[in-house]
Design a protein around this motif. Structure first.
Motif, short mmCIF file in Angstrom:
data_model
loop_
_atom_site.label_atom_id
_atom_site.label_comp_id
_atom_site.label_asym_id
_atom_site.label_seq_id
_atom_site.Cartn_x
_atom_site.Cartn_y
_atom_site.Cartn_z
N ALA A 147 0.84 -1.25 -0.11
CA ALA A 147 -0.06 0.01 -0.01
C ALA A 147 0.87 1.38 -0.12
O ALA A 147 2.06 1.11 0.39
CB ALA A 147 -0.94 0.25 1.18
N THR A 148 0.20 2.22 -0.42
CA THR A 148 1.03 3.52 -0.58
C THR A 148 0.85 4.33 0.72
O THR A 148 0.02 3.95 1.49
CB THR A 148 0.84 4.26 -1.83
OG1 THR A 148 -0.52 4.88 -1.64
CG2 THR A 148 0.88 3.57 -3.03
N SER A 149 1.66 5.28 1.07
CA SER A 149 1.68 6.29 2.19
C SER A 149 0.29 6.80 1.90
O SER A 149 -0.36 7.30 2.95
CB SER A 149 2.79 6.88 2.08
OG SER A 149 4.07 6.28 2.30
N ASP A 150 -0.12 7.38 0.77
CA ASP A 150 -1.37 8.00 0.73
C ASP A 150 -2.57 7.17 0.91
O ASP A 150 -3.57 7.65 1.37
CB ASP A 150 -1.48 8.53 -0.84
CG ASP A 150 -0.35 9.67 -1.01
OD1 ASP A 150 0.18 10.54 -0.41
OD2 ASP A 150 -0.35 9.80 -2.40
N GLU A 151 -2.41 6.00 0.45
CA GLU A 151 -3.70 5.22 0.80
C GLU A 151 -3.75 4.89 2.45
O GLU A 151 -4.81 4.83 3.08
CB GLU A 151 -3.24 3.69 0.25
CG GLU A 151 -3.44 3.58 -1.40
CD GLU A 151 -3.07 2.36 -2.00
OE1 GLU A 151 -3.61 2.00 -2.98
OE2 GLU A 151 -2.14 1.93 -1.49
N TYR A 152 -2.58 4.75 3.11
CA TYR A 152 -2.41 4.55 4.66
C TYR A 152 -3.33 5.87 5.36
O TYR A 152 -3.97 5.80 6.00
CB TYR A 152 -1.10 4.38 4.82
CG TYR A 152 -1.15 4.43 6.68
CD1 TYR A 152 -0.96 3.03 7.20
CD2 TYR A 152 -1.08 5.36 7.40
CE1 TYR A 152 -0.99 3.05 8.65
CE2 TYR A 152 -0.94 5.30 8.76
CZ TYR A 152 -0.91 3.96 9.33
OH TYR A 152 -0.94 3.77 10.66
N THR A 153 -2.93 6.95 4.67
CA THR A 153 -3.31 8.36 5.13
C THR A 153 -4.95 8.23 5.10
O THR A 153 -5.45 8.78 5.87
CB THR A 153 -2.87 9.70 4.47
OG1 THR A 153 -1.29 9.40 4.99
CG2 THR A 153 -3.12 10.82 5.14
N GLU B 266 -6.52 5.94 7.38
CA GLU B 266 -6.52 6.67 8.55
C GLU B 266 -7.44 7.69 9.11
O GLU B 266 -8.35 7.91 9.94
CB GLU B 266 -4.83 7.21 8.91
CG GLU B 266 -4.74 7.84 10.32
CD GLU B 266 -3.38 8.14 10.46
OE1 GLU B 266 -2.49 7.63 11.53
OE2 GLU B 266 -2.80 8.83 9.46
N ARG B 267 -7.65 8.42 7.76
CA ARG B 267 -8.56 9.69 8.09
C ARG B 267 -9.89 9.38 8.07
O ARG B 267 -10.78 9.81 8.68
CB ARG B 267 -8.21 10.43 6.87
CG ARG B 267 -9.06 12.08 6.77
CD ARG B 267 -8.73 12.87 5.56
NE ARG B 267 -7.30 13.05 5.41
CZ ARG B 267 -6.73 12.76 4.17
NH1 ARG B 267 -7.36 12.85 3.15
NH2 ARG B 267 -5.32 12.94 4.30
N THR B 268 -10.33 8.30 7.25
CA THR B 268 -11.81 7.65 7.27
C THR B 268 -11.97 7.23 8.60
O THR B 268 -13.12 7.26 9.17
CB THR B 268 -11.77 6.57 6.17
OG1 THR B 268 -11.63 7.25 4.83
CG2 THR B 268 -13.13 5.90 6.27
N LEU B 269 -11.19 6.36 9.17
CA LEU B 269 -11.27 5.80 10.49
C LEU B 269 -11.28 6.85 11.58
O LEU B 269 -12.37 6.69 12.38
CB LEU B 269 -10.25 4.70 10.88
CG LEU B 269 -10.55 3.53 10.05
CD1 LEU B 269 -9.30 2.33 10.47
CD2 LEU B 269 -11.67 2.55 10.42
N LEU C 64 -4.25 -0.54 9.63
CA LEU C 64 -3.69 -1.71 8.85
C LEU C 64 -4.44 -2.80 8.43
O LEU C 64 -4.67 -3.42 7.26
CB LEU C 64 -2.53 -2.57 9.69
CG LEU C 64 -1.31 -1.52 9.94
CD1 LEU C 64 -0.32 -2.12 10.78
CD2 LEU C 64 -0.59 -1.00 8.57
N GLU C 65 -5.57 -3.29 9.12
CA GLU C 65 -6.52 -3.87 8.93
C GLU C 65 -7.44 -3.44 7.73
O GLU C 65 -7.82 -4.33 6.67
CB GLU C 65 -7.67 -4.17 10.16
CG GLU C 65 -8.72 -5.29 9.83
CD GLU C 65 -8.44 -6.75 9.24
OE1 GLU C 65 -9.11 -7.33 8.35
OE2 GLU C 65 -7.29 -7.20 9.50
N GLY C 66 -7.69 -2.18 8.01
CA GLY C 66 -8.41 -1.52 6.74
C GLY C 66 -8.04 -1.59 5.34
O GLY C 66 -8.39 -1.61 4.29
#
Length: 151
Positions: A38-44, A47-50, A67-69
């Motif tokens: 996954a990219t850093s952008d996908e992680y962010t 994270e923002r959605t959660l 990470l589960e998401g």
């Protein structure tokens, strides 16, 4: 015991590369290391959605939830394709494309993999550059065999 590494991102093309790696692993009687990318952008974004969901529900989500998401579907895909037929270990990498390639090569070396499977991306309409940046970097840096699925 030699192993093979297969890098996936949870796409239909990744199902194909997982199947190819499974066939190879069964024939060679080896285990697989499945690396979820996954990219850093996908992680962010996850994270923002959660964080937004957490504020609405008056709760909070930790890094494990992020990470589960990001990788829950990848784990499901690996289990769906590989099942109990092939022993595999799941690793995760959150990094930009160039760093993902370095991480894949590093994990392959650390886990005694002599073969890497991944998907490629056609980069130009004239097909001069057949592989994407990540695949090309892995081909150049990894000392073992590299199979790039272009389906």
């Amino acid at each position: 015991m030699p192993r093979a590494l297969v890098a996936i991102e949870d796409t239909d093309r990744d199902r194909d590369v997982l199947q190819r790696a499974k066939t190879f692993a069964l024939g060679a009687e080896i285990d697989l290391v499945v690396v979820a990318l996954a990219t850093s952008d996908e992680y962010t974004e996850v994270e923002r959605t959660l964080d937004e969901i957490g504020r609405a529900e008056h709760t909070s989500y930790d890094e494990n939830a992020v990470l589960e998401g990001l990788f829950g579907d990848v784990d499901d895909l690996a289990h769906d394709v590989l099942g109990d037929a092939v022993d595999y270990e799941l690793r995760t990498v959150v990094a930009d494309t160039r760093d993902q390639a370095t991480s894949i090569v590093d994990i392959a070396r650390q886990t005694d993999c002599d073969h890497v499977f991944l998907t490629g991306v056609r980069r130009s309409p004239t097909k001069k550059a057949i592989f994407g940046d990540r695949a090309q970097q892995i081909i150049l840096e990894f000392e073992g065999y590299v199979t790039v699925s272009m389906s």
